[in-house]
Design a protein around this motif. Structure first.
Motif, mmCIF file in Angstrom:
data_model
loop_
_atom_site.group_PDB
_atom_site.id
_atom_site.type_symbol
_atom_site.label_atom_id
_atom_site.label_comp_id
_atom_site.label_asym_id
_atom_site.label_seq_id
_atom_site.Cartn_x
_atom_site.Cartn_y
_atom_site.Cartn_z
ATOM 1 N N SER A 121 0.828 -1.211 0.000
ATOM 2 C CA SER A 121 0.000 0.000 0.000
ATOM 3 C C SER A 121 0.860 1.258 0.000
ATOM 4 N N GLU A 122 1.917 1.257 0.767
ATOM 5 C CA GLU A 122 2.799 2.423 0.808
ATOM 6 C C GLU A 122 3.458 2.659 -0.553
ATOM 7 N N ALA A 123 3.923 1.571 -1.185
ATOM 8 C CA ALA A 123 4.560 1.701 -2.500
ATOM 9 C C ALA A 123 3.540 2.110 -3.563
ATOM 10 N N LEU A 124 2.331 1.573 -3.452
ATOM 11 C CA LEU A 124 1.290 1.926 -4.418
ATOM 12 C C LEU A 124 0.901 3.396 -4.291
ATOM 13 N N GLN A 125 0.875 3.901 -3.078
ATOM 14 C CA GLN A 125 0.593 5.322 -2.882
ATOM 15 C C GLN A 125 1.627 6.193 -3.606
ATOM 16 N N ILE A 126 2.897 5.825 -3.487
ATOM 17 C CA ILE A 126 3.958 6.588 -4.152
ATOM 18 C C ILE A 126 3.801 6.515 -5.668
ATOM 19 N N LEU A 127 3.450 5.319 -6.186
ATOM 20 C CA LEU A 127 3.248 5.168 -7.627
ATOM 21 C C LEU A 127 2.090 6.041 -8.101
ATOM 22 N N ILE A 128 0.998 6.070 -7.347
ATOM 23 C CA ILE A 128 -0.170 6.878 -7.718
ATOM 24 C C ILE A 128 0.177 8.361 -7.721
ATOM 25 N N GLU A 129 0.852 8.807 -6.676
ATOM 26 C CA GLU A 129 1.164 10.227 -6.546
ATOM 27 C C GLU A 129 2.156 10.714 -7.599
ATOM 28 N N SER A 130 2.963 9.802 -8.137
ATOM 29 C CA SER A 130 3.962 10.208 -9.127
ATOM 30 C C SER A 130 3.380 10.347 -10.531
ATOM 31 N N GLN A 131 2.125 9.928 -10.720
ATOM 32 C CA GLN A 131 1.514 10.000 -12.051
ATOM 33 C C GLN A 131 0.799 11.340 -12.248
ATOM 34 N N THR A 132 1.117 12.013 -13.311
ATOM 35 C CA THR A 132 0.532 13.329 -13.583
ATOM 36 C C THR A 132 -0.729 13.261 -14.437
ATOM 37 N N ARG A 133 -1.022 12.073 -15.024
ATOM 38 C CA ARG A 133 -2.166 11.956 -15.927
ATOM 39 C C ARG A 133 -3.097 10.815 -15.545
ATOM 40 N N LEU A 134 -3.084 10.384 -14.306
ATOM 41 C CA LEU A 134 -3.875 9.232 -13.903
ATOM 42 C C LEU A 134 -5.372 9.528 -14.043
ATOM 43 N N GLU A 135 -6.054 8.705 -14.868
ATOM 44 C CA GLU A 135 -7.482 8.895 -15.119
ATOM 45 C C GLU A 135 -8.329 7.747 -14.583
ATOM 46 N N GLU A 136 -7.764 6.554 -14.515
ATOM 47 C CA GLU A 136 -8.551 5.388 -14.120
ATOM 48 C C GLU A 136 -7.773 4.547 -13.122
ATOM 49 N N PHE A 137 -8.453 4.151 -12.032
ATOM 50 C CA PHE A 137 -7.820 3.315 -11.014
ATOM 51 C C PHE A 137 -8.804 2.232 -10.601
ATOM 52 N N GLU A 138 -8.313 0.984 -10.570
ATOM 53 C CA GLU A 138 -9.127 -0.147 -10.138
ATOM 54 C C GLU A 138 -8.361 -0.935 -9.090
ATOM 55 N N LEU A 143 -8.286 -3.056 3.332
ATOM 56 C CA LEU A 143 -7.649 -1.766 3.612
ATOM 57 C C LEU A 143 -7.452 -1.608 5.115
ATOM 58 N N TYR A 144 -6.181 -1.622 5.519
ATOM 59 C CA TYR A 144 -5.847 -1.410 6.922
ATOM 60 C C TYR A 144 -5.102 -0.093 7.129
ATOM 61 N N SER A 145 -5.051 0.714 6.097
ATOM 62 C CA SER A 145 -4.350 1.990 6.201
ATOM 63 C C SER A 145 -4.974 2.982 5.239
ATOM 64 N N TYR A 146 -4.549 4.221 5.323
ATOM 65 C CA TYR A 146 -5.097 5.304 4.515
ATOM 66 C C TYR A 146 -4.280 5.563 3.251
ATOM 67 N N HIS A 147 -3.186 4.815 3.026
ATOM 68 C CA HIS A 147 -2.215 5.171 2.000
ATOM 69 C C HIS A 147 -2.823 5.277 0.598
ATOM 70 N N ILE A 148 -3.544 4.251 0.174
ATOM 71 C CA ILE A 148 -4.029 4.222 -1.210
ATOM 72 C C ILE A 148 -5.001 5.364 -1.473
ATOM 73 N N MET A 149 -5.951 5.575 -0.568
ATOM 74 C CA MET A 149 -6.937 6.630 -0.781
ATOM 75 C C MET A 149 -6.331 8.025 -0.665
ATOM 76 N N HIS A 150 -5.332 8.172 0.172
ATOM 77 C CA HIS A 150 -4.644 9.467 0.237
ATOM 78 C C HIS A 150 -3.912 9.746 -1.074
ATOM 79 N N GLY A 151 -3.338 8.695 -1.660
ATOM 80 C CA GLY A 151 -2.683 8.876 -2.949
ATOM 81 C C GLY A 151 -3.682 9.286 -4.025
ATOM 82 N N LEU A 152 -4.857 8.648 -4.034
ATOM 83 C CA LEU A 152 -5.883 9.001 -5.014
ATOM 84 C C LEU A 152 -6.409 10.417 -4.779
ATOM 85 N N LYS A 153 -6.497 10.808 -3.531
ATOM 86 C CA LYS A 153 -6.987 12.153 -3.211
ATOM 87 C C LYS A 153 -6.097 13.226 -3.834
#
Length: 579
Positions: free
Chosen positions: A289-306, A312-322
């Protein structure tokens, strides 16, 4: 067809880029067709070769085809490296006895745009099985080709082994071959659009592929090497324009998976689609989850996420999407569970969403699901399927708009977890806030026809209606008398809906809908008189009529008349189109 220019052929073939059989037939028509079709056939060649890898239909015949494809693939890599004057060319000059590899008809590697790393590893493993088979070794010309490939790649001939058994037991050889092939591949691919890891499933799979899952097999050795592909020197060029990334990996170690995602976030910053399957691996969830958050945040054109199969035991993924709220347009959650709503509540802040889907999630909470489609002013599609708990409330802190002005598709299916109060609340909200619906689908505990009346009156442009009622028998006569649906094309009624002939007739007269498809299942009231009204007032419109498990059996005469009317209309329409 022979006079069509290449641009037109390429445009036609682009619609068939997933149909390998058609593409393979096209390349045998003539040279022009071949030139334009080959790039689509080799866009994802490994996927086409291993399309049956998770089924029992993959046989030795398919292994031979995969082996031949891999041989063509590797020979093309070698030839390109020779032409470029790279390491292989310099090695050949030092070893004049090494024969030249015949040039391929096309630069197949240049066409590759989609790559699955698991398929790459499996292809190499299948090639190793293919070249070590008794049938292959009885063909002297094939053995010479194999010796050339070995000599050029790693300066080693399999002839030094006394038997095929000795060759198969040399584990270091297959690892070295894998590294060399991956290095050449990444060095020669100019632009990769799609990267994925989709492993072989333990069950069901064919017997010959099941051997690759065994401990100590060639394939298991390969999987430990190909994840380092991201660190090869040319990876920052070939992967820099990656558009889609899909991860479905359960066998890799948590640390190596984490490092792969971190390396990918360093190389790729323009990914538009990420699909991630966590496989319910709780021991890995925090690291990943921590690594996925970093991957999400590094994308400047992210349009779709599945996100799939995740606890979910942490906030990492949703914070990255936010942090990607300004670009994210599509969000899909499949079997995503959480012990606390705070870990997913940031969905409400994704104000640019156009599509939101949530399938079979268990929130394990007594609190209400803090999300409503009125949070998203740009939302076009909203789908909830067996989400628990089902109560829908509004989170005022994240409220962007008090309506959803452009919502076109609403799907609410609660087959297992249903509650009349929840269903009433969300359907009422649809009637109040959504006036431009095109698709309405509901399978939940509907306790009042007034709710549906509210929706159908406010959304008069509906084209598709699918409603299921398995729990309480409801009469919709009053509904049919007041609604006007002039654009209705598809109607599906499942379960115990009751309606008389006259209200049905008034609805068809008042609305005059272009209703081409009607589906009825498990209905208790539908009779010959209902069908007679449909055939009369939908003449020249109705093309499809399906009934399943009706309580009252339709007469043979009415069924024959319905078939004749529909077939006659379809024949006349086809004749007019031909004329």
């Amino acid at each position: 067809m022979s006079t069509l220019p290449g641009d037109c052929l390429a445009q036609i073939f682009s619609y068939l880029d997933e149909d390998s059989k058609s593409l393979y037939a096209f390349i045998r028509v003539n040279r022009l067709w071949c030139v334009n079709a080959i790039k689509y056939l080799w866009k994802q060649p490994l996927r086409f070769a291993l399309i049956l890898k998770n089924t029992t239909a993959y046989t030795l015949r398919h292994r031979t085809k995969t082996g031949k494809l891999a041989e063509t693939f590797i020979k093309c890599l070698i030839h390109n490296e020779m032409v470029a004057g790279g390491e292989i060319q310099n090695r050949r000059r030092r070893s004049p006895r090494v024969p030249l590899v015949s040039p391929p008809l096309f630069n197949y590697i240049g066409f590759i745009r989609r790559l699955d790393l698991d398929d790459l590893g499996l292809t190499i493993a299948e090639w190793a099985e293919y070249i070590s088979s008794p049938k292959y070794n009885r063909n002297s010309s094939l053995v010479k080709v194999r010796n050339v490939v070995f000599s050029v790649l790693i300066q080693q001939r399999p002839a030094r082994y006394k038997s095929i058994k000795d060759f198969r037991e040399d584990k270091s050889l297959i690892k070295e071959l894998t590294v060399r092939v991956c290095e050449l591949l990444i060095n020669q691919i100019q632009k990769l659009d799609y990267l994925s890891i989709k492993p072989i499933q333990d069950f069901p799979t064919s017997d010959i592929l099941f051997t690759h899952l065994m401990k100590g097999s060639w394939f298991n050795l390969i999987t430990k090497d190909y994840m380092s592909i991201i660190n090869y020197p040319h990876a920052n060029v070939s992967l820099s324009h990656l558009v889609e990334f899909e991860w479905d990996e359960s066998m890799a170690e948590a640390e190596s998976s984490r490092q792969f995602l971190l390396d990918l976030s360093r190389v790729c910053t323009k990914i538009q689609t990420i699909k991630f399957d966590m496989n319910k691996l709780q021991s890995q969830s925090l690291l990943i989850s921590e690594a996925l958050q970093i991957l999400i945040e590094s994308q400047t054109r992210l349009e779709e996420f599945e996100l799939r199969n995740c606890d979910l035991y942490s906030y990492h993924i949703m914070h990255g999407l936010k942090k990607r709220a300004s670009t994210l347009k599509k969000l899909t959650l499949r079997q995503v569970d959480s012990s606390s709503l705070e870990f997913i509540s940031d969905i409400a802040y994704l104000y640019s969403l156009e599509e939101l889907r949530y399938y079979e999630g268990n929130l394990l909470s007594k609190d209400a699901w803090p999300l409503s489609f009125t949070h998203f002013p740009k939302l076009i599609l909203y789908e909830i399927d067996d989400l628990f708990p089902t109560t829908i409330t509004v989170n005022p802190d994240a409220l962007v708009s008090d309506s959803c002005p452009i919502l076109q598709t609403f799907i609410y299916n609660q087959k297992r977890f249903y509650k009349a109060e929840s269903t009433s609340l969300i359907i009422k909200s649809v009637g109040l806030n959504c006036q431009f619906l095109r698709h309405f689908e509901c399978n939940a505990e509907i306790c009042s026809i007034d709710l549906l009346k509210f929706v159908f009156i406010s959304s008069s442009n509906l084209e598709t209606i699918i409603i299921t009622n398995d729990r309480v028998s409801l009469n919709i006569d009053g509904l049919l008398l007041v609604i006007r649906l002039k654009n209705l094309k598809y109607l599906e009624l499942n379960g115990s809906w009751e309606f008389e002939v006259e209200p049905l007739k008034r609805f068809l007269i008042n609305s005059k809908p272009p209703l081409s498809t009607i589906v009825l299942s498990e209905n208790k009231c539908f009779e010959d008189s209902h069908l007679q009204v449909l055939l009369r007032y939908l003449k020249g419109v109705l093309t499809t009529f399906h009934v399943f498990k009706l309580t009252k059996r339709l007469s043979i005469d009415m069924r024959r008349q319905a078939k004749e009317d529909i077939e006659d209309f379809l024949y006349k329409r086809k004749t007019n189109v031909d004329d």
